[in-house]
Write an enzyme that holds these catalytic residues in place. Structure first.
Site, PDB file in Angstrom:
ATOM      1  N   ALA A 232      -4.132  29.793 -29.356  1.00  0.00           N
ATOM      2  CA  ALA A 232      -4.202  29.680 -30.101  1.00  0.00           C
ATOM      3  C   ALA A 232      -3.081  28.081 -30.642  1.00  0.00           C
ATOM      4  O   ALA A 232      -2.195  28.204 -30.951  1.00  0.00           O
ATOM      5  CB  ALA A 232      -5.044  30.515 -31.667  1.00  0.00           C
ATOM      6  N   ASN A 233      -3.800  27.714 -32.261  1.00  0.00           N
ATOM      7  CA  ASN A 233      -2.811  26.972 -33.269  1.00  0.00           C
ATOM      8  C   ASN A 233      -3.685  26.740 -34.195  1.00  0.00           C
ATOM      9  O   ASN A 233      -4.298  27.294 -34.514  1.00  0.00           O
ATOM     10  CB  ASN A 233      -2.672  24.768 -32.368  1.00  0.00           C
ATOM     11  CG  ASN A 233      -4.789  24.765 -32.766  1.00  0.00           C
ATOM     12  OD1 ASN A 233      -4.733  24.211 -33.500  1.00  0.00           O
ATOM     13  ND2 ASN A 233      -4.824  24.186 -31.667  1.00  0.00           N
ATOM     14  N   ARG A 234      -2.938  25.745 -35.183  1.00  0.00           N
ATOM     15  CA  ARG A 234      -3.433  26.461 -36.580  1.00  0.00           C
ATOM     16  C   ARG A 234      -4.353  25.180 -36.978  1.00  0.00           C
ATOM     17  O   ARG A 234      -4.241  25.390 -38.325  1.00  0.00           O
ATOM     18  CB  ARG A 234      -2.176  26.062 -37.218  1.00  0.00           C
ATOM     19  CG  ARG A 234      -1.016  27.342 -37.280  1.00  0.00           C
ATOM     20  CD  ARG A 234       0.256  27.208 -38.008  1.00  0.00           C
ATOM     21  NE  ARG A 234       0.672  27.984 -37.420  1.00  0.00           N
ATOM     22  CZ  ARG A 234       1.500  29.256 -37.824  1.00  0.00           C
ATOM     23  NH1 ARG A 234       0.280  30.078 -38.744  1.00  0.00           N
ATOM     24  NH2 ARG A 234       2.354  30.278 -37.538  1.00  0.00           N
ATOM     25  N   SER A 235      -4.525  24.233 -36.366  1.00  0.00           N
ATOM     26  CA  SER A 235      -5.655  23.948 -37.477  1.00  0.00           C
ATOM     27  C   SER A 235      -6.962  24.159 -38.155  1.00  0.00           C
ATOM     28  O   SER A 235      -7.237  25.318 -37.205  1.00  0.00           O
ATOM     29  CB  SER A 235      -6.529  23.444 -36.383  1.00  0.00           C
ATOM     30  OG  SER A 235      -7.358  21.982 -36.053  1.00  0.00           O
TER      31      SER A 235
END
Ligand code: C5P
Length: 224
Positions: free
Chosen positions: A29-32
């Site tokens: 995942a990513n931090r968006s």
């Protein structure tokens, strides 16, 4: 009863991160946060524009009056977007993962198997580029974002051409600007006509100003 619409157009917005499965229980995942994309969908709907939001996993509530389609992976996001065509304007604000795991397993990986797993990655579809370069059913207006840490305008100008989109909102996310995950954005609005620097403003204000630009674009005689 349906609200009066400023323009009789259909909009599509992507928002949030994507989750790329490793196995049935794990993902990349990513931090968006999805805050900017959700704010844009809310601002479009507030102007009476028929709006669909294709969102990756976020903690945000569904914006009022918006048709929300929840997806997890980049491939699901692209196919949900294609399902919405034809539309008049697409705004790609999602932080789509660049890569996914090749052959993600249908069974949980077990450490008892011994050894260390190797994740082979493959490239994900570029949704903004895919929508921008459609031969059939290309939206009249395609808008992307660019998060840059240096040469912001130069890099984003090149990105607009590479992606084939009409407008890019370039965001200076260098250390100290507080943009990433923060409340405010410093936008350079890049079109075929050049670059317009917007003052430092909240993501909601960015959303409203973008929607103003979209409404004006479709209100100019001959562009409708
Ligand atoms: O290439 P880069 O990730 O910097 O481009 C950012 C823009 O492209 C954003 O508008 C983002 O939503 C879009 N994008 C996309 N699909 C990808 C990667 C980026 O729609 N796979």
């Amino acid at each position: 009863s349906k609200q009066h619409s400023d323009i009789n157009k259909k909009a599509l917005v992507t928002s949030g991160p994507t989750h790329e499965p490793i196995d049935p229980v794990r993902y990349i995942a990513n931090r968006s946060s999805g805050r900017q994309g959700h704010a844009i969908a809310a601002a479009l709907a507030a102007r009476g524009i028929e709006t669909t939001l294709v969102s990756g996993p976020t903690d945000l509530p569904d914006p009022k009056g918006v048709n929300v389609i929840r997806v997890e992976s980049a491939e699901q996001m692209l196919s949900a977007c294609n399902d919405q065509l034809p539309i008049d304007v697409a705004i790609c604000a999602a932080a789509v993962a660049d890569w996914r795991v090749k052959d993600a397993g249908s069974q949980k990986m077990k450490k008892e198997t011994g050894g260390l797993p190797t994740l082979e990655l493959v490239e994900n579809p570029d949704i903004l580029h895919a929508i921008s370069s459609r031969k059939k059913q290309r939206p009249d207006l395609v808008v992307g974002f660019a998060a840059e840490t240096e040469n912001v305008v130069k890099n984003a100008t090149a990105k607009r051409l590479r992606k084939g989109c009409d407008w890019i909102l370039a965001n200076d996310v260098s250390i100290g600007t507080g943009t990433f995950g923060g409340e405010k954005n410093a936008i350079h609005f890049i079109t075929d006509d050049g670059c317009e620097d917007w003052p430092h403003m909240t993501k909601q204000a960015v959303a409203e100003r973008l929607v103003d630009s979209i409404v004006s674009h479709f209100s100019v005689p001959g562009k409708d």
